[in-house]
Design an enzyme around this catalytic site. Structure first.
Site, PDB file in Angstrom:
ATOM      1  N   CYS A 119       0.633  -1.263  -0.038  1.00 51.63           N
ATOM      2  CA  CYS A 119      -0.057  -0.027   0.100  1.00 51.63           C
ATOM      3  C   CYS A 119       0.760   1.344   0.067  1.00 51.63           C
ATOM      4  CB  CYS A 119      -0.967  -0.089   1.347  1.00 51.63           C
ATOM      5  SG  CYS A 119      -2.333   1.294   0.852  1.00 51.63           S
ATOM      6  N   HIS A 232      -3.843  -5.093   0.391  1.00 58.48           N
ATOM      7  CA  HIS A 232      -3.401  -5.392   1.716  1.00 58.48           C
ATOM      8  C   HIS A 232      -3.202  -6.746   2.011  1.00 58.48           C
ATOM      9  CE1 HIS A 232      -2.928  -1.498   3.833  1.00 58.48           C
ATOM     10  NE2 HIS A 232      -3.904  -1.070   2.745  1.00 58.48           N
ATOM     11  N   GLU A 234      -1.898  -8.698   4.294  1.00 53.29           N
ATOM     12  CA  GLU A 234      -1.788  -8.881   5.575  1.00 53.29           C
ATOM     13  C   GLU A 234      -3.276  -8.771   6.375  1.00 53.29           C
ATOM     14  OE1 GLU A 234      -2.020  -4.287   5.479  1.00 53.29           O
ATOM     15  OE2 GLU A 234      -1.138  -6.073   4.291  1.00 53.29           O
TER      16      GLU A 234
END
Length: 271
Positions: A119, A232, A234
């Site tokens: 990001c 993202h 994660e």
């Protein structure tokens, strides 16, 4: 008795400067999601890198780190760093973070230290290597709104938002085993001018670049694994196979780097 143990790689995680507490004291912070991915998927030791700008000792960090994760953030890279116009009033900036991450990126790429940019980190990677950014994709006539959905539910905010077309034969194609995947979308800014030395790995339906790989630096061909994604992974590595694979592969790369660069291929034993 001396028993062998595995020495885990050290993974630097970039921090932002944020104010906490009733007095708004400045802190250095990174989301727990990156720490958990490092602990549970990469199998490394997370090391938070403070946003201390020009005080950062880049060479000392790279002497010790085996990999770097550049995190997402609500703040945006300062436009002066890519000759862009001033941000709209109220746009968050973090000069102290820019002051460490951009030189860290350039030095890491030159050294071949593994790098995973996510990001804001993806945008930093492009700026650090000579590219520029669109500041608000949603204001461009040919782009759709990539920004964070204003939903109280994390599941809705972080859910899949659109597809990306993956470059055939590239890093991400080999990892995903597909030419299209669905990703989340929580950003206003995006790549405008692609930096020299970056190869496009995925593109959104509106043409926004969503993933890149570093193939060269100012010093010559890229010596290591340096990749970036605009979304993202994660957030959903527990449920999404491609997100998990991004961190799994990064773990494999950093373990190999640690062994070759610091351990010399010799196992370490300790009491």
């Amino acid at each position: 008795m001396r028993s062998p143990r595995v020495v885990k790689p050290l993974i630097g995680i970039s921090c932002c400067t944020k104010q906490f507490g009733v007095f708004g004291m400045p802190n250095h912070a990174a989301s727990d999601t990156y720490v958990k991915a490092t602990d549970e998927v990469i199998g490394g030791v997370p090391v938070l890198l403070p946003a201390n700008g020009p005080m950062a000792d880049i060479e000392t960090l790279l002497d010790r780190l085996d990999g770097i994760i550049l995190t997402g953030s609500r703040s945006n890279v300062q436009p002066a760093l890519y000759d862009g116009p001033p941000h709209a009033e109220g746009t968050w900036e973090d000069p102290a973070r820019d002051g460490i991450t951009l030189p860290l990126i350039r030095a890491a790429v030159c050294r071949g230290v593994p790098l995973l940019a996510i990001c804001r980190g993806f945008q930093e990677l492009n700026v650090a290597l000579g590219g520029s950014l669109h500041q608000r994709l949603q204001d461009l006539p040919d782009r759709f709104d990539h920004s964070t959905p204003m939903q109280p539910s994390a599941r809705l905010r972080q859910g899949k938002a659109h597809a990306v077309r993956i470059t055939p034969g590239g890093w991400l194609h080999k990892l995903a085993g597909a030419t299209e995947i669905a990703v989340n979308s929580l950003h206003n800014q995006g790549i405008n001018r692609l930096a020299p030395g970056l190869a496009v790995e995925a593109v959104a339906p509106d043409g926004t670049i969503e993933a890149v790989r570093v193939v060269a630096s100012s010093e010559g061909p890229c010596l290591g694994h340096a990749v970036g994604v605009q979304w993202h992974p994660e957030y959903d590595w527990r449920t999404d196979a491609v997100s998990r694979a991004i961190f799994d592969q990064f773990g494999h790369v950093v373990r190999g780097y640690a062994e070759v660069q610091r351990l010399g291929g010799v196992s370490i034993a300790a009491d």
